[in-house]
Scaffold this motif. Structure first.
Motif, PDB file in Angstrom:
ATOM      1  N   LEU A  48      62.321 -74.655  85.788  1.00 29.12           N
ATOM      2  CA  LEU A  48      61.840 -75.237  84.535  1.00 29.12           C
ATOM      3  C   LEU A  48      62.989 -75.539  83.580  1.00 29.12           C
ATOM      4  O   LEU A  48      62.916 -76.501  82.797  1.00 29.12           O
ATOM      5  CB  LEU A  48      60.829 -74.301  83.884  1.00 29.12           C
ATOM      6  N   ALA A  49      64.033 -74.724  83.627  1.00 27.68           N
ATOM      7  CA  ALA A  49      65.217 -75.015  82.817  1.00 27.68           C
ATOM      8  C   ALA A  49      65.824 -76.353  83.233  1.00 27.68           C
ATOM      9  O   ALA A  49      66.286 -77.139  82.387  1.00 27.68           O
ATOM     10  CB  ALA A  49      66.242 -73.892  82.963  1.00 27.68           C
ATOM     11  N   GLY A  50      65.804 -76.620  84.525  1.00 30.05           N
ATOM     12  CA  GLY A  50      66.292 -77.907  85.013  1.00 30.05           C
ATOM     13  C   GLY A  50      65.430 -79.058  84.534  1.00 30.05           C
ATOM     14  O   GLY A  50      65.940 -80.114  84.145  1.00 30.05           O
ATOM     15  N   VAL A  51      64.115 -78.871  84.548  1.00 31.25           N
ATOM     16  CA  VAL A  51      63.208 -79.908  84.053  1.00 31.25           C
ATOM     17  C   VAL A  51      63.503 -80.211  82.587  1.00 31.25           C
ATOM     18  O   VAL A  51      63.593 -81.379  82.169  1.00 31.25           O
ATOM     19  CB  VAL A  51      61.744 -79.478  84.233  1.00 31.25           C
ATOM     20  N   ALA A  52      63.663 -79.164  81.797  1.00 36.74           N
ATOM     21  CA  ALA A  52      63.959 -79.335  80.374  1.00 36.74           C
ATOM     22  C   ALA A  52      65.274 -80.088  80.175  1.00 36.74           C
ATOM     23  O   ALA A  52      65.386 -80.954  79.299  1.00 36.74           O
ATOM     24  CB  ALA A  52      64.015 -77.976  79.681  1.00 36.74           C
ATOM     25  N   TRP A  53      66.280 -79.749  80.991  1.00 34.91           N
ATOM     26  CA  TRP A  53      67.564 -80.433  80.878  1.00 34.91           C
ATOM     27  C   TRP A  53      67.414 -81.925  81.132  1.00 34.91           C
ATOM     28  O   TRP A  53      67.918 -82.750  80.376  1.00 34.91           O
ATOM     29  CB  TRP A  53      68.598 -79.851  81.833  1.00 34.91           C
ATOM     30  N   TRP A  54      66.701 -82.305  82.204  1.00 36.32           N
ATOM     31  CA  TRP A  54      66.618 -83.725  82.542  1.00 36.32           C
ATOM     32  C   TRP A  54      65.814 -84.509  81.522  1.00 36.32           C
ATOM     33  O   TRP A  54      66.070 -85.700  81.306  1.00 36.32           O
ATOM     34  CB  TRP A  54      66.061 -83.901  83.951  1.00 36.32           C
ATOM     35  N   ILE A  55      64.864 -83.870  80.879  1.00 34.58           N
ATOM     36  CA  ILE A  55      64.160 -84.542  79.781  1.00 34.58           C
ATOM     37  C   ILE A  55      65.125 -84.774  78.622  1.00 34.58           C
ATOM     38  O   ILE A  55      65.201 -85.868  78.048  1.00 34.58           O
ATOM     39  CB  ILE A  55      62.948 -83.712  79.320  1.00 34.58           C
ATOM     40  N   GLY A  56      65.894 -83.740  78.286  1.00 36.99           N
ATOM     41  CA  GLY A  56      66.874 -83.880  77.215  1.00 36.99           C
ATOM     42  C   GLY A  56      67.972 -84.864  77.548  1.00 36.99           C
ATOM     43  O   GLY A  56      68.525 -85.528  76.656  1.00 36.99           O
ATOM     44  N   CYS A  57      68.293 -84.999  78.825  1.00 34.17           N
ATOM     45  CA  CYS A  57      69.354 -85.900  79.264  1.00 34.17           C
ATOM     46  C   CYS A  57      69.059 -87.351  78.877  1.00 34.17           C
ATOM     47  O   CYS A  57      69.984 -88.146  78.662  1.00 34.17           O
ATOM     48  CB  CYS A  57      69.528 -85.778  80.771  1.00 34.17           C
TER      49      CYS A  57
END
Length: 272
Positions: free
Chosen positions: A83-92
């Motif tokens: 989920l941390a990865g999902v959050a990162w890619w949204i922020g990206c």
């Protein structure tokens, strides 16, 4: 160049299939971690590390994180990291709107990009382990990659024949909106077919899976663009030269790094 790409793909695809389908999850996870160490080595260059010692330290830190993840490997931890990865890619997505952000080759930007590398690579390892360890996990893991492969193929042909309007000319001049649409159609269709073959029969789950396929492809495009942006900042054409005609590991895995955490998280949300 095309002949080189086809030859490389013909060698790599059977190896990838064997890696995913044959070994138990523990062995699969260890092999993926080793491959991702190569990606960490390449990322260190894109982040601005120019010396072998500095890049070696980055790989050592990555190895420590991978080992910790492989040792603990509880579903709860894997889910949180995914989920941390999902959050990162949204922020990206916001970073992509600002081409020059962190472009200057200074120590602060180098540390920022190295930190970002952890969010790019580690959640993908967590997502791969999480999916592979579930019911029919090896096939679901394969499906997540097939979605990316078909999306790339759809993007190539639709962009080649219908591409007019550029997607992000400053970051990747060759990409077009037509390519994105072709990727979404191809990825969505193969997601539906793959889900059906894996036993998804409920109507709402199939609809949800189709939506997940579209979202996965969209975020894969973000991953591709972000790696292109990092290469622009680093002033390099490819992340490496490991694969003739294909560049380095990051050039082959940029979309995968974004797609896997999103697909794994969506699969959990759908109860699959």
């Amino acid at each position: 160049m095309l002949k080189q790409r086809i030859t490389t793909a013909a060698i790599l695809i059977p190896l990838v299939l064997a890696l995913i389908l044959l070994p138990p999850t523990g062995f699969f996870a260890a092999l993926v971690a080793i491959v991702f160490l190569g990606a960490a080595w390449e990322w260190s260059l894109l982040a601005g590390c120019r010396t072998p010692v500095g890049r070696g330290i980055v790989v050592g830190v990555a190895a420590a994180m991978f080992v910790a993840l492989l040792i603990v490997r509880t579903p709860g931890l894997l889910t949180v990291v995914t989920l941390a990865g999902v959050a990162w890619w949204i922020g990206c997505c916001f970073w992509l709107r600002h081409f020059t952000f962190a472009a200057a080759p200074n120590a602060e930007n180098r540390m920022l990009k190295l930190g970002v590398g952890a969010f790019v690579i580690v959640p993908t390892l967590a997502a791969a382990i999480l999916m592979h360890s579930g019911e029919r996990g090896n096939w679901w893991t394969l499906l997540s990659l097939v979605i990316v492969w078909f999306a790339d193929t759809g993007a190539y042909f639709s962009g080649r024949y219908f591409g007019r309007r550029k997607l992000a000319p400053r970051i990747s001049p060759g990409k077009t909106w037509a390519g994105v649409y072709g990727a979404i159609v191809a990825g969505g269709l193969v997601t539906l077919l793959g889900g059906f073959l894996l036993g998804v029969r409920e109507g709402w789950q199939l609809v949800g899976l189709a939506v997940l396929g579209v979202v996965t492809v969209a975020i894969a495009v973000v991953g591709d663009l972000f790696e292109s942006l990092m290469k622009r900042h680093a002033e390099v054409k490819d992340s490496g030269d490991l694969f003739p005609g294909h560049g380095g590991l990051l050039d082959r895995l940029d979309s995968v790094f974004a797609a896997l955490p999103v697909f794994a998280a969506g699969k959990l949300l759908l109860g699959l």
